[in-house]
Each structure stands twice: as structure tokens, then as C-alpha cells.
Write a protein that holds these residues in place. Structure first.
Motif, PDB file in Angstrom:
ATOM      1  N   ASP A  34       0.831  -1.214   0.000  1.00 35.55           N
ATOM      2  CA  ASP A  34       0.000   0.000   0.000  1.00 35.55           C
ATOM      3  C   ASP A  34       0.864   1.262   0.000  1.00 35.55           C
ATOM      4  OD1 ASP A  34      -2.342  -1.435  -0.037  1.00 35.55           O
ATOM      5  OD2 ASP A  34      -2.687  -1.309   2.130  1.00 35.55           O
ATOM      6  N   GLN A  35       1.939   1.244   0.784  1.00 33.87           N
ATOM      7  CA  GLN A  35       2.827   2.408   0.830  1.00 33.87           C
ATOM      8  C   GLN A  35       3.495   2.645  -0.533  1.00 33.87           C
ATOM      9  OE1 GLN A  35       5.443   2.724   4.413  1.00 33.87           O
ATOM     10  NE2 GLN A  35       4.376   0.884   5.087  1.00 33.87           N
ATOM     11  N   ILE A  36       3.890   1.554  -1.200  1.00 30.52           N
ATOM     12  CA  ILE A  36       4.509   1.699  -2.516  1.00 30.52           C
ATOM     13  C   ILE A  36       3.496   2.217  -3.531  1.00 30.52           C
ATOM     14  CG2 ILE A  36       5.687   0.476  -4.382  1.00 30.52           C
ATOM     15  CD1 ILE A  36       6.696  -1.525  -2.284  1.00 30.52           C
ATOM     16  N   ILE A  37       2.255   1.737  -3.441  1.00 33.67           N
ATOM     17  CA  ILE A  37       1.215   2.197  -4.356  1.00 33.67           C
ATOM     18  C   ILE A  37       0.967   3.688  -4.179  1.00 33.67           C
ATOM     19  CG2 ILE A  37      -1.261   2.033  -4.868  1.00 33.67           C
ATOM     20  CD1 ILE A  37      -1.034  -0.982  -4.449  1.00 33.67           C
ATOM     21  N   ARG A  38       1.079   4.170  -2.954  1.00 37.05           N
ATOM     22  CA  ARG A  38       0.910   5.616  -2.741  1.00 37.05           C
ATOM     23  C   ARG A  38       1.990   6.407  -3.477  1.00 37.05           C
ATOM     24  NH1 ARG A  38      -1.314   4.005   2.312  1.00 37.05           N
ATOM     25  NH2 ARG A  38       0.685   3.960   3.417  1.00 37.05           N
ATOM     26  N   LEU A  39       3.211   5.891  -3.510  1.00 34.86           N
ATOM     27  CA  LEU A  39       4.270   6.549  -4.279  1.00 34.86           C
ATOM     28  C   LEU A  39       3.941   6.529  -5.774  1.00 34.86           C
ATOM     29  CD1 LEU A  39       7.545   5.175  -2.588  1.00 34.86           C
ATOM     30  CD2 LEU A  39       6.570   7.467  -2.375  1.00 34.86           C
ATOM     31  N   ILE A  40       3.407   5.401  -6.248  1.00 28.10           N
ATOM     32  CA  ILE A  40       3.032   5.285  -7.664  1.00 28.10           C
ATOM     33  C   ILE A  40       1.924   6.271  -8.001  1.00 28.10           C
ATOM     34  CG2 ILE A  40       1.937   3.749  -9.347  1.00 28.10           C
ATOM     35  CD1 ILE A  40       3.450   1.426  -7.981  1.00 28.10           C
ATOM     36  N   GLU A  41       0.937   6.376  -7.132  1.00 27.09           N
ATOM     37  CA  GLU A  41      -0.184   7.290  -7.377  1.00 27.09           C
ATOM     38  C   GLU A  41       0.243   8.752  -7.370  1.00 27.09           C
ATOM     39  OE1 GLU A  41      -2.817   6.007  -4.326  1.00 27.09           O
ATOM     40  OE2 GLU A  41      -3.802   4.482  -5.600  1.00 27.09           O
ATOM     41  N   GLN A  42       1.410   9.023  -6.760  1.00 29.84           N
ATOM     42  CA  GLN A  42       1.982  10.374  -6.787  1.00 29.84           C
ATOM     43  C   GLN A  42       2.858  10.602  -8.020  1.00 29.84           C
ATOM     44  OE1 GLN A  42       4.050  10.593  -3.032  1.00 29.84           O
ATOM     45  NE2 GLN A  42       2.171  10.430  -1.843  1.00 29.84           N
ATOM     46  N   ASP A  43       2.798   9.668  -8.992  1.00 31.73           N
ATOM     47  CA  ASP A  43       3.568   9.755 -10.247  1.00 31.73           C
ATOM     48  C   ASP A  43       5.076   9.725 -10.005  1.00 31.73           C
ATOM     49  OD1 ASP A  43       1.055  10.039 -11.284  1.00 31.73           O
ATOM     50  OD2 ASP A  43       1.274  12.158 -11.822  1.00 31.73           O
ATOM     51  N   SER A  44       5.523   8.998  -8.988  1.00 34.22           N
ATOM     52  CA  SER A  44       6.931   9.011  -8.621  1.00 34.22           C
ATOM     53  C   SER A  44       7.733   8.001  -9.431  1.00 34.22           C
ATOM     54  CB  SER A  44       7.086   8.694  -7.127  1.00 34.22           C
ATOM     55  OG  SER A  44       6.423   9.664  -6.340  1.00 34.22           O
ATOM     56  N   LYS A  85       3.634   6.875 -16.140  1.00 36.47           N
ATOM     57  CA  LYS A  85       3.142   7.510 -14.920  1.00 36.47           C
ATOM     58  C   LYS A  85       4.139   7.335 -13.790  1.00 36.47           C
ATOM     59  CE  LYS A  85      -0.580   7.167 -11.480  1.00 36.47           C
ATOM     60  NZ  LYS A  85      -0.922   8.607 -11.440  1.00 36.47           N
ATOM     61  N   SER A  86       4.686   6.108 -13.695  1.00 35.25           N
ATOM     62  CA  SER A  86       5.641   5.802 -12.630  1.00 35.25           C
ATOM     63  C   SER A  86       6.617   4.753 -13.137  1.00 35.25           C
ATOM     64  CB  SER A  86       4.919   5.286 -11.378  1.00 35.25           C
ATOM     65  OG  SER A  86       5.833   4.964 -10.353  1.00 35.25           O
ATOM     66  N   VAL A  87       7.860   4.854 -12.681  1.00 34.89           N
ATOM     67  CA  VAL A  87       8.887   3.877 -13.025  1.00 34.89           C
ATOM     68  C   VAL A  87       9.518   3.373 -11.735  1.00 34.89           C
ATOM     69  CG1 VAL A  87      11.099   3.469 -14.178  1.00 34.89           C
ATOM     70  CG2 VAL A  87       9.379   4.942 -15.263  1.00 34.89           C
ATOM     71  N   ILE A  88       9.607   2.046 -11.600  1.00 37.81           N
ATOM     72  CA  ILE A  88      10.285   1.439 -10.458  1.00 37.81           C
ATOM     73  C   ILE A  88      11.466   0.636 -10.973  1.00 37.81           C
ATOM     74  CG2 ILE A  88      10.107  -0.087  -8.462  1.00 37.81           C
ATOM     75  CD1 ILE A  88       7.115   0.352  -8.439  1.00 37.81           C
ATOM     76  N   LEU A  89      12.654   0.957 -10.512  1.00 35.02           N
ATOM     77  CA  LEU A  89      13.848   0.184 -10.816  1.00 35.02           C
ATOM     78  C   LEU A  89      14.219  -0.589  -9.560  1.00 35.02           C
ATOM     79  CD1 LEU A  89      15.980   2.871 -12.718  1.00 35.02           C
ATOM     80  CD2 LEU A  89      14.213   1.332 -13.621  1.00 35.02           C
ATOM     81  N   VAL A 133      12.526   9.761  -6.269  1.00 34.34           N
ATOM     82  CA  VAL A 133      12.243  10.082  -4.870  1.00 34.34           C
ATOM     83  C   VAL A 133      12.852   8.998  -3.985  1.00 34.34           C
ATOM     84  CG1 VAL A 133      10.090  11.252  -5.470  1.00 34.34           C
ATOM     85  CG2 VAL A 133      10.042   8.833  -4.846  1.00 34.34           C
ATOM     86  N   ASP A 134      13.059   9.319  -2.734  1.00 33.82           N
ATOM     87  CA  ASP A 134      13.588   8.332  -1.791  1.00 33.82           C
ATOM     88  C   ASP A 134      12.564   7.215  -1.576  1.00 33.82           C
ATOM     89  OD1 ASP A 134      15.963   9.685  -1.465  1.00 33.82           O
ATOM     90  OD2 ASP A 134      15.223  10.868   0.230  1.00 33.82           O
ATOM     91  N   PHE A 135      13.098   6.036  -1.251  1.00 32.77           N
ATOM     92  CA  PHE A 135      12.240   4.883  -0.961  1.00 32.77           C
ATOM     93  C   PHE A 135      12.452   4.516   0.508  1.00 32.77           C
ATOM     94  CE2 PHE A 135      11.360   0.285  -0.833  1.00 32.77           C
ATOM     95  CZ  PHE A 135      10.083   0.273  -1.370  1.00 32.77           C
ATOM     96  N   PRO A 136      11.631   5.062   1.410  1.00 32.47           N
ATOM     97  CA  PRO A 136      11.882   4.897   2.850  1.00 32.47           C
ATOM     98  C   PRO A 136      11.216   3.677   3.483  1.00 32.47           C
ATOM     99  CG  PRO A 136      10.092   6.439   2.515  1.00 32.47           C
ATOM    100  CD  PRO A 136      10.492   5.952   1.147  1.00 32.47           C
ATOM    101  N   ILE A 137      10.636   2.798   2.690  1.00 31.60           N
ATOM    102  CA  ILE A 137       9.819   1.713   3.229  1.00 31.60           C
ATOM    103  C   ILE A 137      10.700   0.575   3.740  1.00 31.60           C
ATOM    104  CG2 ILE A 137       8.027   0.024   2.665  1.00 31.60           C
ATOM    105  CD1 ILE A 137       7.156   2.099   0.444  1.00 31.60           C
ATOM    106  N   ASP A 138      10.452   0.163   4.976  1.00 34.19           N
ATOM    107  CA  ASP A 138      11.189  -0.939   5.590  1.00 34.19           C
ATOM    108  C   ASP A 138      10.698  -2.259   5.003  1.00 34.19           C
ATOM    109  OD1 ASP A 138      12.555  -2.713   7.153  1.00 34.19           O
ATOM    110  OD2 ASP A 138      11.670  -2.082   9.066  1.00 34.19           O
ATOM    111  N   MET A 139      11.582  -2.961   4.295  1.00 32.60           N
ATOM    112  CA  MET A 139      11.190  -4.205   3.622  1.00 32.60           C
ATOM    113  C   MET A 139      11.377  -5.439   4.506  1.00 32.60           C
ATOM    114  SD  MET A 139      10.217  -3.489   0.421  1.00 32.60           S
ATOM    115  CE  MET A 139      10.651  -4.820  -0.695  1.00 32.60           C
ATOM    116  N   SER A 140      11.970  -5.281   5.676  1.00 31.45           N
ATOM    117  CA  SER A 140      12.109  -6.420   6.578  1.00 31.45           C
ATOM    118  C   SER A 140      10.740  -6.786   7.153  1.00 31.45           C
ATOM    119  CB  SER A 140      13.090  -6.107   7.710  1.00 31.45           C
ATOM    120  OG  SER A 140      12.615  -5.030   8.498  1.00 31.45           O
ATOM    121  N   LEU A 141      10.607  -8.032   7.583  1.00 26.07           N
ATOM    122  CA  LEU A 141       9.331  -8.519   8.101  1.00 26.07           C
ATOM    123  C   LEU A 141       9.224  -8.257   9.597  1.00 26.07           C
ATOM    124  CD1 LEU A 141       9.128 -11.951   6.205  1.00 26.07           C
ATOM    125  CD2 LEU A 141       8.167  -9.735   5.522  1.00 26.07           C
ATOM    126  N   SER A 142       8.103  -7.770  10.012  1.00 24.77           N
ATOM    127  CA  SER A 142       7.852  -7.531  11.435  1.00 24.77           C
ATOM    128  C   SER A 142       7.414  -8.833  12.110  1.00 24.77           C
ATOM    129  CB  SER A 142       6.768  -6.475  11.611  1.00 24.77           C
ATOM    130  OG  SER A 142       5.523  -6.959  11.124  1.00 24.77           O
TER     131      SER A 142
END
Length: 407
Positions: A26-36, A173-177, A206-215
Motif C-alpha cells: 500500500d505504501q509503494i502504491i501511494r508513491l506510484i499514485e503520486q507519479d513518482s 506515470k511511474s517507473v520502479i527500478l 524520490v527516496d524509498f523509505p519503506i522498511d522491507m524487513s518482516l515484522s
């Protein structure tokens, strides 16, 4: 089909037990929806490819999602603009076909002309986006050939397309590498005699601040899914807490522990007894005796970078306290490889499994080196424990016959 824990390749929800990472997606999708435009750069086997798959599943009905990989694109593909563009367009065309898009959309990426260039790629993108709903571009393993001027030229095209949006041009709209290394800070060497220099046009990202480790909660959710399919009941929260204690949420290590408990530990006791904190510790002991692709990669990086190895040895054996500053190349390398993390502003080894495995590896190295040194010294010692000077002089002088032949 019975689900299992997976440690090889992409995790598929229908086939594998997986942590529920909906919140991260969901957090990544928010970045996509911001055209990032942005990069997901994390250590190997950290769930990047699986995350792109989950994003594709969530977004494919709302957007046209082009999801390709640079895996397997050899150096020949980057030798010229023509070879790169043909390889890139071919991968896009195949992905559109696999995703079920119509033949017309596939043909827009087909290269029939001779002498195509990056300008061709730019025009194909503009034409495709003008005739379709919003388009997303995902590129996995993007750093496979990043030490290459052609790759920088490609990033330059993406940057140009990004900037043209301000003038009303319809582009991605958005590019993810996605990759291990951050392409915003590429260290490129253009010629053999040239020093490596930082240079990248990917400063639009833009920066990618999302923690990818599992809680702990995410690990517990995966265990509950597994538990529901068994004929016993485990304390999922308790087991998840113990798994997290050893792994700090590194996705591959989490799945590896579960896989050992489920499939590899000897079944001399009932399975439910293994799904306890004791069973987690038993699995960790076995994992540390063996090797795997992640451990192999970690040791390879230590052997390839001697200064980095000394830095890690200092943390483990000398207890040095190094401030966590990613501007330092050794610290940044450790974070990139997933070995170094931060605690209270200081560098630390990211998890107990890595720490133990590295400590054992270094101890083994030093023990063997010491044994080899002692063995070489033993030939100079007499039975009474004193130095045999005759042998010392003989070794020092060498074989006189060999000396005469060399004169």
C-alpha cells in the motif's frame, strides 16, 4: 496443491506460505499514485521480485503494467544503442503478450527497422503512452549491467521523459527500478585506465523509505496461515518472536528457518514440538552448519573487498564502535549487502544468524592459517625440540645444483 515455504525465486501466494505485506505494498502504491519514479534497492533475496509481482497483481486492472527484468541481458545487449533497444523492446513485447494485452499494443514495441537507437525507444514510449491508459514500468535486476555507459544513457532517456511531463507530454506515470545497488549513486568506470566516478542521471527519483524487513506481526501471520493447514496448534506469536530474534526480519532467513522446521529437521519427534522456540533454535543450529546462496554471496563480498572485511572483523572481534554514516564507502557497502545495520547511531551486524556465521567463518580461517604456519615451522624442529640449524641453512642456501643450472 499443498503450500510450502519457499527460499528459491519469487514467492507465489497460491503456492507458498508468505507474510502478508499488504501494508508495505500500500505504501509503494501511494508513491506510484503520486507519479513518482524511484528505486527499490535492497540486499539480495530481500523480497524485491516478489514485491514487484504483488504490485503487478494489485495494479494490472487499473493500469498497463510493464514488468520486465534485466536478468540474463548479457554484455552484448549493452554494446550499442541498436542491440540495447532491440533487447529492451523485445522484453516489453513479450511481457505484454504474457499479460494478455492485444496484438496492437505488442506490435508497438516490435523492432522491424534497421539501425534503431535510444531515440527510437523514446518515441516508442511516447506513442505507446499516448494510445493507452496510464502506464507503469517495473524493471527488476536493473543493476545487472549498471557499470556501463549505455545504461546511463538509458537512465537519461527515462529522466528526459519524466521532465517532459511538465510540458503536458504523456509518458510513464511511474517507473520502479529494482536491484541491490542504488542507481542514484552509480560508481561508473568508462575506460580501463579511468578512476571510478559517481555519475547518474537518476536524480529525479524520490527516496524509498519503506522498511522491507518482516515484522513480528507479519511473520506471525504467515505462521497462522501454515498452522491453519495442520492438525496441531502452535503459539504463532511466540514462535514468530523467536524467528525475528535471530533474523531481524530478513525475509530469506525467515523463510529458511520455517523451511528447515517443516521439511529438513529429523522427524524423531512430533512436528508440533519443532514449532516452538526450541525448534527455531534447532533449525538455526543446522542452518549455520550448512551453506546457501545468501551465505555464499556474503562470503564472496568479504573476499572481494579486503578493507570491508577488516571493517567487519573489527566490529566482531575488537568491538569497535563506528558511527553509522552511509557516506563512508565501507559502511554503505555493508548496508547494500544487508550485513551492516544501525543501532543507537552505531554500526552493527544486522542479525544474529549473520553475526554467528561470520564469526565462525573468520575463526575457521584464522585456525587453518595458524595450523599451516605451525606445520611449515615443524620441519625445522629436531626431536629434542631444538632448532635444526642444518635444515635451516640448507633451506636458506637452496639446492646448489639448481643454483649452478641457473647461472
Amino acid at each position: 496443491m499443498k503450500k510450502r515455504f519457499n527460499t528459491a525465486g519469487t514467492c507465489i501466494p497460491e503456492k507458498h506460505y508468505m507474510a502478508d505485506t499488504t501494508e508495505k505494498v500500500d505504501q509503494i502504491i501511494r508513491l506510484i499514485e503520486q507519479d513518482s519514479y524511484f528505486t527499490i534497492n535492497r540486499a539480495r533475496q530481500y523480497g524485491k521480485t516478489t514485491t514487484l509481482l504483488l504490485l503487478w497483481r494489485r495494479l494490472k486492472d487499473s493500469y498497463i503494467v510493464i514488468n520486465i527484468s534485466f536478468e540474463g541481458m548479457g554484455t552484448d545487449a549493452f554494446r550499442s544503442e541498436d542491440s540495447f533497444v532491440r533487447s529492451f523492446c523485445s522484453r516489453v513485447e513479450k511481457d505484454l503478450k504474457l499479460s494478455g494485452y492485444d496484438e496492437e499494443k505488442q506490435q508497438m514495441w516490435r523492432c522491424r527497422d534497421s539501425g534503431v537507437s535510444l531515440e527510437t525507444l523514446r518515441d516508442r514510449n511516447i506513442d505507446f503512452c499516448d494510445n493507452a491508459k496510464e502506464v507503469l514500468l517495473f524493471i527488476d535486476e536493473v543493476d545487472k549491467s549498471s557499470d556501463n555507459q549505455m545504461f546511463l544513457n538509458f537512465l537519461g532517456i527515462l529522466r528526459e521523459l519524466y521532465l517532459e511531463r511538465a510540458r503536458g507530454r504523456i509518458t510513464f506515470k511511474s517507473v520502479i527500478l529494482s536491484g541491490v545497488y542504488d542507481v542514484k549513486n552509480l560508481k561508473l568506470k568508462l575506460r580501463p585506465d579511468e578512476e571510478r566516478k559517481y555519475n547518474s542521471p537518476w536524480n529525479i527519483a524520490v527516496d524509498f523509505p519503506i522498511d522491507m524487513s518482516l515484522s513480528v506481526a507479519e511473520i506471525s501471520g504467515m505462521l497462522k496461515d501454515y498452522d491453519a493447514a495442520q492438525d496441531f496448534t502452535m503459539d504463532t506469536d511466540c514462535v514468530a518472536q523467536e524467528i525475528y530474534r535471530f533474523t531481524s526480519g530478513y525475509p530469506f532467513l525467515v523463510s529458511l528457518i520455517c523451511q528447515w522446521i517443516d521439511e529438513r529437521l529429523p522427524k524423531d519427534i512430533s512436528t508440533d514440538e519443532y514449532w516452538t522456540p526450541w525448534g527455531v533454535r534447532a533449525a538455526v543450529r543446522e542452518i549455520l552448519k550448512h551453506t546457501n546462496t545468501l551465505f555464499d554471496d556474503m562470503i564472496k563480498n568479504l573476499e572481494n573487498y579486503p578493507v570491508f572485511r577488516k571493517f567487519i572483523e573489527g566490529i566482531l572481534f575488537e568491538g569497535i564502535q563506528v558511527p553509522y554514516k552511509r557516506s563512508n564507502p565501507e559502511i554503505n557497502m555493508g548496508v547494500t549487502f544487508g550485513i551492516v545495520g544501525e543501532e543507537a547511531g552505531l554500526c552493527r551486524i544486522t542479525n544474529i544468524i549473520f553475526e554467528t556465521y561470520l564469526y565462525d567463518h573468520f575463526i575457521t580461517d584464522k585456525t587453518i592459517q595458524k595450523q599451516v604456519l605451525l606445520s611449515s615451522r615443524a620441519q625445522f624442529i629436531r626431536n629434542d625440540g631444538l632448532l635444526d640449524m642444518d635444515i635451516v641453512l640448507e633451506k636458506f642456501q637452496g639446492d646448489p645444483r639448481k643454483m649452478r643450472r641457473s647461472m
